[in-house]
Design an enzyme around this catalytic site. Structure first.
Site, PDB file in Angstrom:
ATOM      1  N   GLU A 190       0.823  -1.205   0.000  1.00 39.31           N
ATOM      2  CA  GLU A 190       0.000   0.000   0.000  1.00 39.31           C
ATOM      3  C   GLU A 190       0.861   1.261   0.000  1.00 39.31           C
ATOM      4  O   GLU A 190       0.544   2.246  -0.681  1.00 39.31           O
ATOM      5  CB  GLU A 190      -0.937   0.014   1.210  1.00 39.31           C
ATOM      6  CG  GLU A 190      -1.941  -1.127   1.242  1.00 39.31           C
ATOM      7  CD  GLU A 190      -1.454  -2.309   2.051  1.00 39.31           C
ATOM      8  OE1 GLU A 190      -2.282  -2.957   2.713  1.00 39.31           O
ATOM      9  OE2 GLU A 190      -0.230  -2.604   2.021  1.00 39.31           O
ATOM     10  N   ALA A 242      16.880 -48.484  -6.542  1.00 41.09           N
ATOM     11  CA  ALA A 242      17.032 -49.379  -5.394  1.00 41.09           C
ATOM     12  C   ALA A 242      18.220 -48.988  -4.528  1.00 41.09           C
ATOM     13  O   ALA A 242      18.212 -49.199  -3.306  1.00 41.09           O
ATOM     14  CB  ALA A 242      17.179 -50.823  -5.875  1.00 41.09           C
ATOM     15  N   TRP A 254      18.272 -38.260 -12.470  1.00 42.98           N
ATOM     16  CA  TRP A 254      17.114 -37.390 -12.405  1.00 42.98           C
ATOM     17  C   TRP A 254      15.906 -38.215 -12.844  1.00 42.98           C
ATOM     18  O   TRP A 254      15.958 -38.870 -13.892  1.00 42.98           O
ATOM     19  CB  TRP A 254      17.273 -36.185 -13.332  1.00 42.98           C
ATOM     20  CG  TRP A 254      18.441 -35.318 -12.992  1.00 42.98           C
ATOM     21  CD1 TRP A 254      19.632 -35.248 -13.618  1.00 42.98           C
ATOM     22  CD2 TRP A 254      18.471 -34.360 -11.913  1.00 42.98           C
ATOM     23  NE1 TRP A 254      20.421 -34.310 -13.022  1.00 42.98           N
ATOM     24  CE2 TRP A 254      19.740 -33.749 -11.969  1.00 42.98           C
ATOM     25  CE3 TRP A 254      17.573 -33.972 -10.930  1.00 42.98           C
ATOM     26  CZ2 TRP A 254      20.122 -32.759 -11.072  1.00 42.98           C
ATOM     27  CZ3 TRP A 254      17.955 -32.993 -10.049  1.00 42.98           C
ATOM     28  CH2 TRP A 254      19.208 -32.391 -10.111  1.00 42.98           C
TER      29      TRP A 254
END
Length: 315
Positions: free
Chosen positions: A46, A159, A165
C-alpha cells in the site's frame, strides 16, 4: 484484484518476515498506483502504491490482496492510517488478516473513516499466495511443501537410493526451481545430502538471486557453514521461516507425512518405470478409510513428458 494478485506474486519468497501483498489504486478509470511488498517486508504494498499515486489517490479506489495492517511498527506507519490520510474513497480487500494486531481492525478503521470497504474478493486465490503467512499465524510453524519426483510405478529413487534425475529438465526448471524461488527455506534429509550433493539453488535466468536458505535435517557433521542444521522435525518447525520447501529424501518425507506436517504436496510424475525402486516408507496410516479426504487436488500442468500435480492438505 487480478492485477494486485499478479503484483503480489512478484515478492513471494523475498518479503520475510512479512507476507507478499499486492496493491493497485484506480482513479478516474485508470491505474494511478501499483505496489507489492518489497524485499525484507518493507515498504508494504500500500505504501508503494500510495507513493506512486500521490495526490491522485484522493477519491480513488484501492485494491489490496490482504487487509491493510492496523498497527504502527518501528519500520513504518499502519497501512490503514496511510490510506485514510491519502483520502482513498473505496477499498476492495481480498483476504482477511488474522494477525491479532490487525484481525479486522484494519477494515473497521477504514469504515470508521467513511471509506467504503468490500472484502472477500478473490479471497481463495489470495489465501493460496499467503499460505506461509497464514500457516505461521494459525499453526505457529512454517507452511511446508513436500516435492516428490515419482515414476509411474511410484518409485522416488533407484534401489540404491539414487534419484537424479527422475523428471526431465523442463519440469525441473519451470516447476522445481520456480518453487525454490518462492520459498524462505529449502531442506533435504542428510541421506539425500550425502548421496546427491544437491546445490539447492535457483538457476532460472533472472531469478538467480532468489535462492533461499538451505537446511539439512539429520546429522550435522561435515555440513558447510552456510547450511542450516535441523536435528529433528521439532527444530525444523521451530524455524521462523514462513514457507519451507522439502525436496527429499525418503525418510524425511515419510516422517513429515506421518507427523501430518505437510501442507502442500507437489508430485512431479515422470513417464518412466523403475521396477525395484524405493518408495515411501511407513507414514503412520492405520487403514485405508483414514487415507481418504485428506488431500484436495489443485492446479496441474504438463511440461515436456512430465506431469506436475499439486495437492493441499485439508485441515
Amino acid at each position: 484484484m487480478g492485477a494486485a494478485l499478479a503484483l503480489a506474486s512478484r515478492g513471494i519468497g523475498t518479503t520475510f518476515p512479512n507476507p507478499s501483498v499486492g496493491c493497485v489504486i484506480v482513479g478516474d478509470g485508470r491505474v494511478i498506483g501499483r505496489g507489492w511488498t518489497q524485499p525484507g517486508g518493507r515498504p508494504h504494498a500500500e505504501a508503494v502504491a500510495l507513493n506512486q499515486a500521490g495526490q491522485a489517490a484522493r477519491g480513488a479506489t484501492a485494491y489490496v490482496t490482504l487487509e491493510p495492517c492496523a498497527h504502527v511498527s518501528p519500520r513504518g506507519p499502519s497501512c490503514a492510517d496511510s490510506l485514510i490520510a491519502a483520502g482513498v474513497a473505496r477499498m476492495v480487500i481480498a483476504a482477511h488478516d488474522p494477525d491479532p494486531r490487525t484481525d479486522g481492525d484494519g477494515a473497521a478503521r477504514l469504515r470508521a473513516a467513511g471509506i467504503a470497504v468490500t472484502t472477500g474478493v478473490r479471497a481463495a486465490e489470495a489465501e493460496v499466495q499467503l499460505a506461509g503467512f497464514l500457516t505461521r499465524l494459525k499453526l505457529d510453524r512454517p507452511h511446508i511443501t513436500l516435492k516428490l519426483a515419482v515414476s509411474l510405478d511410484g518409485a522416488i529413487a533407484m534401489a540404491d537410493g539414487r534419484s537424479q534425475w527422475i523428471t526431465g529438465e523442463r519440469a525441473r526448471a519451470a516447476a522445481a526451481h520456480l518453487e525454490r524461488a518462492r520459498a524462505d527455506l529449502i531442506v533435504v534429509g542428510r541421506g539425500t545430502w550425502d548421496a546427491d550433493h544437491p546445490r539447492l539453488d535457483v538457476r532460472l535466468p533472472g531469478l538467480e538471486t532468489r535462492s533461499p536458505r538451505i537446511g539439512v535435517v539429520g546429522r550435522s557433521d561435515g555440513l558447510p557453514d552456510h547450511v542450516s542444521h535441523f536435528p529433528d522435525l521439532a527444530a525444523l518447525t521451530a524455524d521462523p521461516a514462513l514457507s519451507v520447501l522439502v525436496e527429499g529424501g525418503m525418510g524425511l518425507a515419510a516422517s513429515l507425512l506421518a507427523a501430518d506436517l505437510v501442507d502442500t504436496l507437489m508430485l512431479m510424475r515422470a513417464p518412466i518405470l523403475i521396477g525395484a525402486g524405493r518408495t515411501l516408507s511407513d507414514i503412520g496410516l492405520a487403514d485405508l478409510p483414514h487415507a481418504h479426504g485428506r488431500w484436495v487436488a489443485g492446479p496441474a500442468m504438463t511440461l515436456g513428458p512430465d506431469h506436475i500435480e499439486r495437492y493441499t492438505r485439508t485441515r
